[in-house]
Design a protein around this motif. Structure first.
Motif, PDB file in Angstrom:
ATOM      1  N   SER A   2      -4.275  46.848  36.875  1.00 43.82           N
ATOM      2  CA  SER A   2      -5.279  46.725  35.813  1.00 43.82           C
ATOM      3  C   SER A   2      -5.842  48.087  35.473  1.00 43.82           C
ATOM      4  O   SER A   2      -5.926  48.976  36.300  1.00 43.82           O
ATOM      5  CB  SER A   2      -6.395  45.794  36.288  1.00 43.82           C
ATOM      6  N   ARG A   3      -6.230  48.247  34.244  1.00 47.33           N
ATOM      7  CA  ARG A   3      -6.756  49.518  33.764  1.00 47.33           C
ATOM      8  C   ARG A   3      -8.217  49.358  33.394  1.00 47.33           C
ATOM      9  O   ARG A   3      -8.623  48.353  32.805  1.00 47.33           O
ATOM     10  CB  ARG A   3      -5.976  49.997  32.525  1.00 47.33           C
ATOM     11  N   THR A   4      -8.999  50.340  33.731  1.00 49.95           N
ATOM     12  CA  THR A   4     -10.401  50.325  33.324  1.00 49.95           C
ATOM     13  C   THR A   4     -10.507  50.756  31.876  1.00 49.95           C
ATOM     14  O   THR A   4      -9.574  51.330  31.298  1.00 49.95           O
ATOM     15  CB  THR A   4     -11.216  51.276  34.214  1.00 49.95           C
ATOM     16  N   ALA A   5     -11.650  50.467  31.283  1.00 45.92           N
ATOM     17  CA  ALA A   5     -11.846  50.820  29.868  1.00 45.92           C
ATOM     18  C   ALA A   5     -11.779  52.331  29.705  1.00 45.92           C
ATOM     19  O   ALA A   5     -12.276  53.092  30.526  1.00 45.92           O
ATOM     20  CB  ALA A   5     -13.199  50.291  29.396  1.00 45.92           C
ATOM     21  N   TRP A  15      -4.337  61.472  27.854  1.00 45.21           N
ATOM     22  CA  TRP A  15      -4.192  60.639  29.051  1.00 45.21           C
ATOM     23  C   TRP A  15      -4.684  59.213  28.802  1.00 45.21           C
ATOM     24  O   TRP A  15      -5.601  58.969  28.032  1.00 45.21           O
ATOM     25  CB  TRP A  15      -5.016  61.226  30.205  1.00 45.21           C
ATOM     26  N   ASP A  16      -4.072  58.295  29.514  1.00 45.32           N
ATOM     27  CA  ASP A  16      -4.573  56.929  29.560  1.00 45.32           C
ATOM     28  C   ASP A  16      -5.756  56.896  30.535  1.00 45.32           C
ATOM     29  O   ASP A  16      -6.040  57.870  31.233  1.00 45.32           O
ATOM     30  CB  ASP A  16      -3.445  55.997  30.039  1.00 45.32           C
ATOM     31  N   ARG A  37      -3.231  57.817  36.657  1.00 47.12           N
ATOM     32  CA  ARG A  37      -3.337  57.654  35.203  1.00 47.12           C
ATOM     33  C   ARG A  37      -2.014  58.073  34.569  1.00 47.12           C
ATOM     34  O   ARG A  37      -1.225  58.816  35.165  1.00 47.12           O
ATOM     35  CB  ARG A  37      -4.499  58.468  34.646  1.00 47.12           C
ATOM     36  N   ARG A  38      -1.813  57.614  33.328  1.00 47.06           N
ATOM     37  CA  ARG A  38      -0.523  57.808  32.665  1.00 47.06           C
ATOM     38  C   ARG A  38      -0.683  58.726  31.465  1.00 47.06           C
ATOM     39  O   ARG A  38      -1.673  58.646  30.732  1.00 47.06           O
ATOM     40  CB  ARG A  38       0.024  56.449  32.216  1.00 47.06           C
ATOM     41  N   CYS A  39       0.289  59.619  31.292  1.00 48.58           N
ATOM     42  CA  CYS A  39       0.295  60.516  30.131  1.00 48.58           C
ATOM     43  C   CYS A  39       0.860  59.745  28.939  1.00 48.58           C
ATOM     44  O   CYS A  39       1.965  59.185  28.998  1.00 48.58           O
ATOM     45  CB  CYS A  39       1.139  61.754  30.437  1.00 48.58           C
ATOM     46  N   LEU A  40       0.119  59.680  27.850  1.00 49.67           N
ATOM     47  CA  LEU A  40       0.507  58.908  26.672  1.00 49.67           C
ATOM     48  C   LEU A  40       1.310  59.721  25.672  1.00 49.67           C
ATOM     49  O   LEU A  40       1.727  59.195  24.628  1.00 49.67           O
ATOM     50  CB  LEU A  40      -0.748  58.356  25.978  1.00 49.67           C
ATOM     51  N   ASN A  49      -2.228  63.725  37.385  1.00 50.44           N
ATOM     52  CA  ASN A  49      -2.157  62.284  37.143  1.00 50.44           C
ATOM     53  C   ASN A  49      -2.626  61.472  38.348  1.00 50.44           C
ATOM     54  O   ASN A  49      -2.510  60.249  38.343  1.00 50.44           O
ATOM     55  CB  ASN A  49      -0.731  61.884  36.783  1.00 50.44           C
ATOM     56  N   ILE A  50      -3.140  62.176  39.388  1.00 52.18           N
ATOM     57  CA  ILE A  50      -3.620  61.482  40.579  1.00 52.18           C
ATOM     58  C   ILE A  50      -4.903  62.147  41.069  1.00 52.18           C
ATOM     59  O   ILE A  50      -5.071  63.371  40.936  1.00 52.18           O
ATOM     60  CB  ILE A  50      -2.548  61.488  41.698  1.00 52.18           C
TER      61      ILE A  50
END
Length: 648
Positions: A2-5, A15-16, A37-40, A49-50
């Motif tokens: 799940s991803r936070t807002a 970044w996501d 997190r993911r690079c968009l 990313n960590i």
């Protein structure tokens, strides 16, 4: 996952949003958790990313064991080079603290069983820094990654050291036929950074007593690390000394004892930080000083025992100079007007409660004189404190219920230092004209040797003297300077050694001369001593604990001519009398100081070496009489200006 807002900052970047935190790598003792997190963007995003954070920051139970040791023992069932070993951890590797290096029990074989330890493993045994993804990350005492916050010596995170005190001292064994052991020092519960060093043939051992009254003992028979009442102890045993270290905090009261084992004396130096177990605690507000019409109430402070959780007598808190009793807080109360029927206002007894307003004073000014009696002053005003704690001046009549504090007082009423001249020494000659010396000291009102006397009023330390006995040869034209201890003693008047918090050599007074006439010797005791700041007492230390040159403990002395001695001195007799005054001879000596000008300007001349008497310490030229016992160097000549003279 799940991803936070996504935050506004994330939406503006490539970044996501950060994902949820992972499960902690450990259940106790401090572990690590991560979030991704993911690079968009199809391009490379800036940043990582960590991210990591600490978790499970609660101490593990003693039976849980060491986390690095658990990882080594996991390989016990795995063959290494065809053989099974029991693996023990190798900690504190300075080159790669986050690799899993283990040693085969009973052998010298050390193997790296894994390139990385599990996240949350301590980098070093005595540090909170932890390994995360194979790299050692800094962890502060607040258990936060990247934090530089440290514990103070009392064990308080980001503390100022005010909750404990340094205890330092020394114990010296005193052998007795009826005594086989003795107590060195008692170290109370909660103490930290304990270190003891025994030098000598005797042995240390420990006794403990928990808060519940359970007693324990350890003979400290061999080198090693072990637990005693859940306190980790490190002990090292050498042929001539023993070292005991306990990081703490101690979980019981420890008593360090010594067991006599040899005829020679032993000494034990100890140092530790003792917690201040009695602290001031502020009370609630007392009842109001008036039942109506406006009154005041205040708080007080009581001494609280942190171990027994009970109030004790104030004297326990006064024992620690670091303890500062909090000032009372005051506030207004019962502000409703008194009933009109009687207009009566009940006032609480003044001797129980201190009402506002009150007198307040500024610090005393410096004394007008450093000695002999002076005056210092201060200003005193009537002030009032409101409910928010703001203080403001009010009319003095409001404070007249108590006497006004004095604004002037005498100070430094003791006598000023004075010069004290001691008895004159014997004359330096036995016939004719000579010199005599005396010691002149600056003495304060306590009779102690000090400074502060005016140099202008200092009595002279030498004078001429005449012996009425006729000499067998013509008298010297000028008085002969003394090459005797009196001169040196007079020069050392202002010197003195004072015990300080750093170990230093402290010489005692010289003994009387060993002879009543002629040349003898004096001795004195030179000790290595240190001032213990916590008790303001002086402790003796082993001589090797003091640095720098040790003052001499023996010197020559001259007690005047013996009866029947000849009244005329020849050079041989002079050497015999003064030759043993080695410390004086070492101070003055002949030295060459260049050459005279050439006797000719051309065609060859001669230069003569200049010989002077020098003070070796100050390099100053002094009277040649001070070098009379040293052999004068031979005369040196050298040729100069050898060029032929120009034709006339």
């Amino acid at each position: 996952s799940s991803r936070t807002a996504r935050s506004e900052e994330d939406r503006d970047s490539l970044w996501d949003a950060w994902g949820s935190w992972s499960e902690c790598s450990r259940t106790c003792g401090g572990g690590a958790s991560y979030s991704l997190r993911r690079c968009l963007s199809s391009k490379t995003c800036e940043g990582r990313n960590i991210r990591y954070r600490t978790c499970s920051n609660v101490d593990c139970p003693p039976e849980a064991g060491d986390f690095r040791a658990q990882q080594c023992s996991a390989h016990n069932d795995v063959k290494y080079q065809g053989q099974v070993y029991e693996w023990l951890p190798v900690a504190n590797d300075p080159d790669n603290p986050c690799s899993l290096k283990c040693q085969a029990k009973g052998t010298t074989l050390v193997v790296e069983l894994a390139p990385k330890v599990l996240d949350g493993t301590r980098c070093y045994t005595e540090s909170l820094d932890m390994c995360i993804s194979g790299l050692c990350q800094i962890v502060g005492c607040d258990r936060q990654l990247g934090s530089a916050v440290k514990e103070d010596n009392c064990g308080v995170c980001n503390g100022d050291g005010s909750t404990c005190r340094l205890v330092r001292g020394q114990y010296k064994s005193q052998l007795s036929a009826s005594k086989l052991e003795d107590t060195v020092v008692a170290i109370p519960y909660g103490s930290r950074h304990v270190r003891l060093v025994l030098k000598g043939p005797d042995h240390l051992y420990l006794e403990t007593k928990t808060l519940q009254g359970v007693k324990g003992e350890n003979s400290l028979s061999s080198t090693g690390s072990f637990l005693m009442d859940n306190s980790s102890i490190n002990f090292q045993k050498f042929p001539d000394k023993e070292i005991l270290k306990i990081s703490g905090p101690l979980t019981a009261d420890f008593t360090v004892k010594i067991r006599y084992a040899g005829a020679a004396d032993s000494s034990v130096q100890f140092i530790f930080y003792q917690p201040i177990i009695h602290r001031w605690r502020e009370t609630d507000f007392f009842p109001c000083s008036a039942s109506c019409g406006g009154g005041y109430q205040l708080t007080s402070a009581e001494c609280f025992d942190l171990r027994s959780n009970r109030v004790v007598a104030d004297q326990y808190c006064h024992y620690y100079p670091e303890n500062i009793k909090p000032k009372p807080k005051l506030q207004e109360c019962n502000l409703d007007p008194c009933p009109a029927s009687d207009g009566y206002k009940q006032i609480m007894p003044y001797d129980l409660y201190h009402p506002l307003p009150r007198w307040e004073s500024t610090p005393w000014t410096a004394c007008s004189s450093s000695c002999g009696g002076g005056i210092q002053s201060r200003s005193v005003s009537c002030v009032e404190e409101d409910i928010q704690g703001h203080i403001s001046p009010v009319e003095e009549w409001k404070c007249m219920y108590t006497p006004k504090m004095p604004v002037v007082q005498p100070c430094n009423i003791f006598d000023c230092p004075k010069w004290l001249a001691q008895e004159w020494s014997p004359c330096t000659v036995t016939c004719g004209q000579g010199l005599r010396y005396r010691v002149v000291l600056c003495i304060d009102h306590r009779g102690m040797h000090t400074g502060g006397c005016s140099p202008k009023t200092k009595p002279h330390i030498k004078e001429e003297c005449i012996i009425p006995t006729p000499c067998y040869k013509p008298k010297e034209k000028l008085p002969v300077e003394a090459k005797l201890p009196w001169y040196k003693q007079a020069q050392e008047l202002e010197e003195g050694a004072v015990v300080s918090e750093e170990p230093s050599f402290i010489p005692e007074a010289w003994s009387a001369c060993s002879v009543t006439c002629g040349v003898g010797s004096q001795v004195r005791l030179v000790k290595c001593q240190v001032l213990l700041s916590f008790s303001q007492s002086v402790a003796d230390l082993p001589i090797d604990e003091c640095e720098g040159p040790k003052p001499v403990s023996q010197r020559a002395c001259y007690s005047g001519p013996c009866s029947g001695e000849a009244t005329e001195y020849n050079p041989e007799e002079t050497d015999l009398m003064y030759g043993s005054l080695q410390e004086f001879d070492e101070l003055y000596d002949w030295e060459y100081e260049g050459f005279t000008q050439c006797s000719e300007s051309c065609a060859g001349g001669i230069q003569e070496a200049v010989v002077t008497c020098l003070n070796k310490q100050t390099r100053e030229i002094v009277d040649e009489m001070l070098c009379i016992t040293s052999r004068r160097p031979p005369q040196l000549l050298k040729a100069c200006n050898l060029e032929p003279c120009p034709p006339r």
